[in-house]
Design a protein around this motif. Structure first.
Motif, mmCIF file in Angstrom:
data_model
loop_
_atom_site.group_PDB
_atom_site.id
_atom_site.type_symbol
_atom_site.label_atom_id
_atom_site.label_comp_id
_atom_site.label_asym_id
_atom_site.label_seq_id
_atom_site.Cartn_x
_atom_site.Cartn_y
_atom_site.Cartn_z
ATOM 1 N N PHE A 1 50.764 46.221 39.692
ATOM 2 C CA PHE A 1 50.945 44.768 39.643
ATOM 3 C C PHE A 1 49.624 44.154 39.208
ATOM 4 C CE2 PHE A 1 50.639 40.781 42.430
ATOM 5 C CZ PHE A 1 51.177 39.954 41.454
ATOM 6 N N ALA A 2 49.633 43.395 38.112
ATOM 7 C CA ALA A 2 48.422 42.763 37.584
ATOM 8 C C ALA A 2 48.587 41.253 37.570
ATOM 9 C CB ALA A 2 48.131 43.273 36.171
ATOM 10 N N CYS A 3 47.530 40.534 37.938
ATOM 11 C CA CYS A 3 47.614 39.069 37.962
ATOM 12 C C CYS A 3 46.220 38.475 37.809
ATOM 13 C CB CYS A 3 48.258 38.592 39.265
ATOM 14 S SG CYS A 3 47.306 39.019 40.741
ATOM 15 N N ILE A 4 46.186 37.155 37.637
ATOM 16 C CA ILE A 4 44.928 36.417 37.607
ATOM 17 C C ILE A 4 45.082 35.225 38.538
ATOM 18 C CG2 ILE A 4 45.620 35.141 35.511
ATOM 19 C CD1 ILE A 4 42.571 35.132 34.772
ATOM 20 N N ILE A 5 44.128 35.046 39.441
ATOM 21 C CA ILE A 5 44.204 33.968 40.426
ATOM 22 C C ILE A 5 42.845 33.280 40.543
ATOM 23 C CG2 ILE A 5 46.043 35.109 41.748
ATOM 24 C CD1 ILE A 5 43.831 35.825 43.829
ATOM 25 N N PRO A 6 42.810 32.083 41.127
ATOM 26 C CA PRO A 6 41.517 31.423 41.351
ATOM 27 C C PRO A 6 40.703 32.164 42.407
ATOM 28 C CG PRO A 6 43.347 29.871 41.535
ATOM 29 C CD PRO A 6 43.932 31.229 41.534
ATOM 30 N N LYS A 7 39.395 32.180 42.245
ATOM 31 C CA LYS A 7 38.517 32.861 43.201
ATOM 32 C C LYS A 7 38.685 32.279 44.599
ATOM 33 C CE LYS A 7 35.131 35.548 44.607
ATOM 34 N NZ LYS A 7 35.371 35.436 46.056
ATOM 35 N N ASP A 8 38.878 30.972 44.701
ATOM 36 C CA ASP A 8 38.937 30.372 46.033
ATOM 37 C C ASP A 8 40.236 30.678 46.789
ATOM 38 O OD1 ASP A 8 40.753 28.707 44.753
ATOM 39 O OD2 ASP A 8 39.518 26.901 44.893
ATOM 40 N N ARG A 9 41.166 31.374 46.141
ATOM 41 C CA ARG A 9 42.387 31.776 46.836
ATOM 42 C C ARG A 9 42.509 33.294 46.980
ATOM 43 N NH1 ARG A 9 47.555 28.476 45.111
ATOM 44 N NH2 ARG A 9 48.154 29.151 47.202
ATOM 45 N N VAL B 1 31.875 32.236 39.903
ATOM 46 C CA VAL B 1 33.098 32.966 39.575
ATOM 47 C C VAL B 1 34.273 31.993 39.677
ATOM 48 C CG1 VAL B 1 34.684 34.778 40.310
ATOM 49 C CG2 VAL B 1 32.221 35.195 40.358
ATOM 50 N N LYS B 2 35.064 31.943 38.622
ATOM 51 C CA LYS B 2 36.183 31.005 38.562
ATOM 52 C C LYS B 2 37.523 31.693 38.800
ATOM 53 C CE LYS B 2 38.164 27.484 35.469
ATOM 54 N NZ LYS B 2 38.131 26.916 34.103
ATOM 55 N N ARG B 3 37.678 32.889 38.274
ATOM 56 C CA ARG B 3 38.956 33.610 38.346
ATOM 57 C C ARG B 3 38.741 35.046 38.820
ATOM 58 N NH1 ARG B 3 40.588 29.166 37.956
ATOM 59 N NH2 ARG B 3 41.795 28.230 36.248
ATOM 60 N N CYS B 4 39.822 35.597 39.372
ATOM 61 C CA CYS B 4 39.857 37.021 39.718
ATOM 62 C C CYS B 4 40.990 37.670 38.945
ATOM 63 C CB CYS B 4 40.122 37.227 41.210
ATOM 64 S SG CYS B 4 38.991 36.410 42.314
ATOM 65 N N LEU B 5 40.663 38.645 38.118
ATOM 66 C CA LEU B 5 41.664 39.513 37.513
ATOM 67 C C LEU B 5 41.876 40.666 38.488
ATOM 68 C CD1 LEU B 5 40.147 39.527 33.936
ATOM 69 C CD2 LEU B 5 42.519 38.882 34.403
ATOM 70 N N MET B 6 43.124 40.918 38.879
ATOM 71 C CA MET B 6 43.366 41.903 39.938
ATOM 72 C C MET B 6 44.539 42.813 39.608
ATOM 73 S SD MET B 6 42.813 39.458 43.286
ATOM 74 C CE MET B 6 42.061 40.722 44.291
ATOM 75 N N GLU B 7 44.369 44.097 39.938
ATOM 76 C CA GLU B 7 45.460 45.062 39.851
ATOM 77 C C GLU B 7 45.703 45.675 41.221
ATOM 78 O OE1 GLU B 7 45.497 46.702 35.259
ATOM 79 O OE2 GLU B 7 44.616 47.954 36.824
#
Length: 246
Positions: free
Chosen positions: A160-168, A197-203
């Motif tokens: 599962f891959a997504c991009i979310i705001p760092k503050d969440r 840091v603005k975004r987190c790319l996460m897997e």
């Protein structure tokens, strides 16, 4: 018509509230499941850009996309049809909650650039902004619903891959952990080297799969620009197969 041209496909985006943005392109280029995916699900496809990027990258993959907004759904379907990979791309006009309750398929890769403003945030009342707000605020698809659906649809060895705001990030990790999903790759995105840091790319993968493969969370950082429109080598390397001028 508002067109955005990539190296191997073109996106029409005149009907979509949310236009092509850095987040979606980053995610489409960055996602790299540990096994080549044959079935991919794109949740909240918008223009369809992420699906098209994955179709370009994974030549044997069949890709399904879901979009709740009627205009965006029609635009994504049109963009799919006009691409070189139309026979491997399909868009559903549906709520994700409805989709995951009815579909029995399991996917090798599920990907999403989800609505990311908390529903408690202030919204405008302008009708002009209504569709854009729907695309950006998580009333229609809260993180809990998103991750639960992923839990229902992801193959045991899927990603599962997504991009979310760092503050969440902290809250998102609480939700994914509850549904047995563990981070295996995280990239923190900064506009410039001196910015936050603005975004987190996460897997993520299921805990059981992570343990069996002795996987660790690989953490890195990506800086987009050295100065205005002066892009870093890392960013150019990531996006060079897609952007015309990279």
């Amino acid at each position: 018509m508002s067109l955005f041209k990539f190296k191997e496909f073109t996106i029409a985006q005149d009907k979509c509230a949310q236009k092509i943005g850095t987040d979606g392109v980053l995610l489409g280029a960055w996602a790299a499941p540990y096994k080549e995916p044959h079935t991919i699900l794109d949740i909240g496809s918008g223009t369809g850009v992420i699906s098209l990027m994955l179709a370009q990258r994974y030549h044997r993959a069949n890709i399904e996309a879901i979009e709740i907004d009627q205009d965006a759904y029609e635009q994504a379907a049109e963009n799919f049809e006009n691409s070189p990979w139309g026979d491997r791309l399909f868009c559903f006009h549906a709520e994700f909650q409805e989709f995951y309750e009815e579909v029995e398929e399991r996917y090798d890769l599920i990907i999403s650039n989800p609505p990311f403003y908390d529903s408690s945030s202030v919204k405008t009342d302008s009708q002009i902004e209504e569709k854009r707000q729907q695309a950006r605020f998580d009333d229609a698809l809260p993180f809990e619903e998103l991750v639960y659906g992923v839990y229902q649809l992801l193959d045991i060895d899927g990603t599962f891959a997504c991009i979310i705001p760092k503050d969440r990030e902290t809250r998102f990790l609480e939700i994914t952990s509850h549904f047995q999903l563990e981070p295996v790759r995280t990239t923190y995105v900064k506009g410039t080297v001196d910015s936050k840091v603005k975004r987190c790319l996460m897997e993520f993968r299921f805990r059981e799969s992570v343990k069996e493969n002795n996987s660790k969370n690989l953490v890195s950082e990506l800086v987009i620009e050295k100065a205005r429109h002066d892009y870093t080598e890392d960013y150019k390397s990531l996006t060079k197969d897609f952007y015309l001028k990279m």
